[in-house]
Design a protein around this motif. Structure first.
Motif, PDB file in Angstrom:
ATOM      1  N   SER A  23      23.147  -4.381 -18.056  1.00 51.93           N
ATOM      2  CA  SER A  23      23.990  -4.500 -16.860  1.00 51.93           C
ATOM      3  C   SER A  23      24.120  -5.937 -16.384  1.00 51.93           C
ATOM      4  O   SER A  23      24.987  -6.245 -15.557  1.00 51.93           O
ATOM      5  N   ALA A  24      23.276  -6.800 -16.867  1.00 53.30           N
ATOM      6  CA  ALA A  24      23.359  -8.209 -16.471  1.00 53.30           C
ATOM      7  C   ALA A  24      24.654  -8.822 -16.991  1.00 53.30           C
ATOM      8  O   ALA A  24      25.022  -8.636 -18.156  1.00 53.30           O
ATOM      9  N   SER A  25      25.342  -9.541 -16.142  1.00 59.82           N
ATOM     10  CA  SER A  25      26.620 -10.151 -16.502  1.00 59.82           C
ATOM     11  C   SER A  25      26.599 -11.631 -16.128  1.00 59.82           C
ATOM     12  O   SER A  25      26.413 -11.979 -14.958  1.00 59.82           O
ATOM     13  N   ALA A  26      26.780 -12.463 -17.120  1.00 60.65           N
ATOM     14  CA  ALA A  26      26.801 -13.897 -16.871  1.00 60.65           C
ATOM     15  C   ALA A  26      27.989 -14.267 -15.982  1.00 60.65           C
ATOM     16  O   ALA A  26      27.874 -15.120 -15.085  1.00 60.65           O
ATOM     17  N   GLN A  27      29.135 -13.641 -16.203  1.00 59.55           N
ATOM     18  CA  GLN A  27      30.322 -13.959 -15.417  1.00 59.55           C
ATOM     19  C   GLN A  27      30.133 -13.577 -13.954  1.00 59.55           C
ATOM     20  O   GLN A  27      30.542 -14.326 -13.054  1.00 59.55           O
ATOM     21  N   ASP A  28      29.511 -12.392 -13.713  1.00 64.64           N
ATOM     22  CA  ASP A  28      29.268 -11.987 -12.322  1.00 64.64           C
ATOM     23  C   ASP A  28      28.319 -12.954 -11.630  1.00 64.64           C
ATOM     24  O   ASP A  28      28.510 -13.305 -10.456  1.00 64.64           O
ATOM     25  N   ASP A  29      27.292 -13.400 -12.350  1.00 67.81           N
ATOM     26  CA  ASP A  29      26.333 -14.338 -11.754  1.00 67.81           C
ATOM     27  C   ASP A  29      26.994 -15.684 -11.472  1.00 67.81           C
ATOM     28  O   ASP A  29      26.741 -16.304 -10.431  1.00 67.81           O
ATOM     29  N   LEU A  30      27.849 -16.139 -12.390  1.00 62.76           N
ATOM     30  CA  LEU A  30      28.543 -17.407 -12.175  1.00 62.76           C
ATOM     31  C   LEU A  30      29.490 -17.314 -10.979  1.00 62.76           C
ATOM     32  O   LEU A  30      29.605 -18.250 -10.182  1.00 62.76           O
TER      33      LEU A  30
END
Length: 486
Positions: free
Chosen positions: A276-283
């Motif tokens: 579920s971890a998303s690099a785009q969401d975190d950025l």
């Protein structure tokens, strides 16, 4: 010669057969070994339980330490949650291994202990009842056959000895025929000796064969009795082996977490959190909270409005932090005393958060520069000495104890200080609602106003009668408030 004697015949290879006399002891010893193996299995279970407990504790300690490090660290967003999910996995697995430890000790260990207690009964004189019964059974079954075997061994030995003597006598008799020195009587004696040995050998053979036949007749009964006792031992051992197999399966079920649905759920949840971890969401989150996506009050054109609070930019604060209003020419007002906890501001002195600038520079200083050092000016006045006091019932200001004249003692310590009149050095037009407009002249005039100047919400400054001494007072605190006491 009735038979051929072979010396190698008496050197039979020793056998290790169960049917040999006394070889049943291995079957008896197996019972004692079963009891010892139960102890070994319990020790094995205990050691594994200790390992499970230690591993569980290590997982807990590891999870606690790294959860704190990750929480306090710079990682953010969904990747942080995925990382923390590893600590959650460790905590749940720690609980499962704690359950494994409890299962090993409370179930498997106790099961073996109780079975051992029920299956092996100790005697007063030492040893176990089951061992003694097995040994007595084997002895009873083997005793008749062992007796016949002993007789057979005696008959066999006698026969082999007779055969050996017969062979020696025959050899001597044959040698005497070729020896001329041997008389006829001697040859006759040797011949009689040979005949006698043959007779003895034949008798020993007949007895040996008879004893062997008797032993063969009792062998089936001997085998039956031995097998009966051995079967009893086998049944007892079968119970032990079956029980051991059952316990090992229970241990395997306790140790094999892959068969535990909770264990599978732990890793399904962990996988879900990680995927579920998303690099785009975190950025995107970082951009919105710490980057270009943050809200900004961009500067806009503002019409002059004296009714509105004037907003000062940080750049203006830094540029004009050293500017302020210089109040000097302090004159005593003997008939008026300042009210407690307050300092009256002059009728035309700038109030909270702002200090009026000299003519020609109408900027103000930010409250963040409240601790900046300001230069002071001294002016000489010819008259009696005058004193001033700064007082605050709530909290003393950091600079309230300084002596403006550079003297040793602080002259501002009298709570019964009197109000004073002040004189402005230049003209000033108020730019806010709480600011005053005044000209370069003495404030208060002949009306006899007592003027108290409040430099901040936590500092109250009272200008008191200071005699003929000259003082320059500069209003430099972050938030002022004024009060005039008539």
């Amino acid at each position: 010669m009735s038979g051929t004697y072979d010396e190698s015949a008496s050197q039979e290879d020793g056998t290790d057969s169960f049917w040999e006399v006394g070889n049943y002891k291995r079957a008896v010893k197996r019972i004692d070994d079963g009891h010892r193996l139960c102890n070994d299995l319990m020790n094995c279970i205990q050691e594994r339980a200790k390992i499970e407990k230690a591993y569980s504790q290590q997982l807990t300690d590891w999870s606690k330490r790294w959860r704190q490090l990750v929480d306090k660290g710079p990682q953010y967003g969904s990747v942080e949650r995925a990382w923390v999910a590893m600590m959650t996995e460790a905590e749940k697995v720690s609980e499962l291994h704690q359950d494994v430890k409890n299962g090993l000790l409370n179930n498997d260990f106790e099961k073996v202990k109780n079975w051992q207690k029920d299956s092996y009964h100790k005697q007063m004189m030492g040893g176990f009842k089951e061992t003694k019964e097995a040994e007595e059974g084997f002895k009873k079954a083997q005793k008749p056959w062992a007796k016949k075997l002993k007789e057979l061994e005696t008959a066999k030995k006698t026969y082999h000895l007779a055969c050996k003597e017969e062979k020696v006598a025959s050899s001597r008799e044959a040698n005497s025929k070729a020896d001329t020195s041997v008389t006829a009587d001697q040859q006759k004696k040797l011949l009689d000796k040979v005949d006698k040995c043959k007779q003895d050998s034949q008798k020993a053979k007949e007895k040996y064969e008879k004893t062997l036949d008797e032993l063969r007749k009792c062998t089936p009964q001997y085998m039956e009795n031995m097998e009966t006792v051995f079967d009893t031992c086998q049944q007892f051992e079968e119970k032990r082996l079956s029980f051991l197999r059952e316990v090992l399966l229970d241990i395997k079920r306790h140790l094999n977490l892959t068969e535990n649905q909770s264990y599978a759920t732990v890793y399904r949840d962990l996988e879900h959190n990680i995927t579920s971890a998303s690099a785009q969401d975190d950025l995107k989150w970082f951009s919105n909270n710490h980057g270009p996506g943050m809200h900004m009050n961009w500067p806009q054109f503002e019409e002059y409005n004296p009714e509105l609070t004037h907003m000062i930019s940080k750049r203006e604060k830094s540029k004009k932090g050293a500017d302020g209003i210089m109040l000097t020419s302090v004159t005593a007002a003997p008939n008026h005393v300042a009210a407690p906890n307050h300092v009256a501001a002059p009728n035309h002195v700038a109030a909270p958060n702002h200090v009026a600038a000299p003519a020609g520079d109408r900027g103000s200083v930010s409250s963040s520069d409240k601790n900046q050092a300001y230069s002071s000016q001294d002016q000489a006045y010819s008259s009696q000495d005058q004193s001033a006091e700064w007082s605050d019932d709530e909290q003393a200001a950091p600079n309230s104890g300084s002596d403006t004249n550079g003297g040793g003692a602080n002259p501002f310590e009298d709570e019964s200080a009197k109000g004073v009149r002040v004189r402005a050095l230049y003209d000033y037009d108020g730019q806010e609602q709480d600011e005053l407009t005044f000209k370069a002249a003495t404030l208060g005039g002949s009306e006899g106003y007592n003027t108290l100047i409040a430099l901040s919400t936590q500092e109250v400054c009272t200008l008191t009668d200071m005699g003929t001494k000259s003082y320059s007072t500069k209003c430099t605190e972050e938030k002022g408030r004024k009060r005039s006491l008539h």
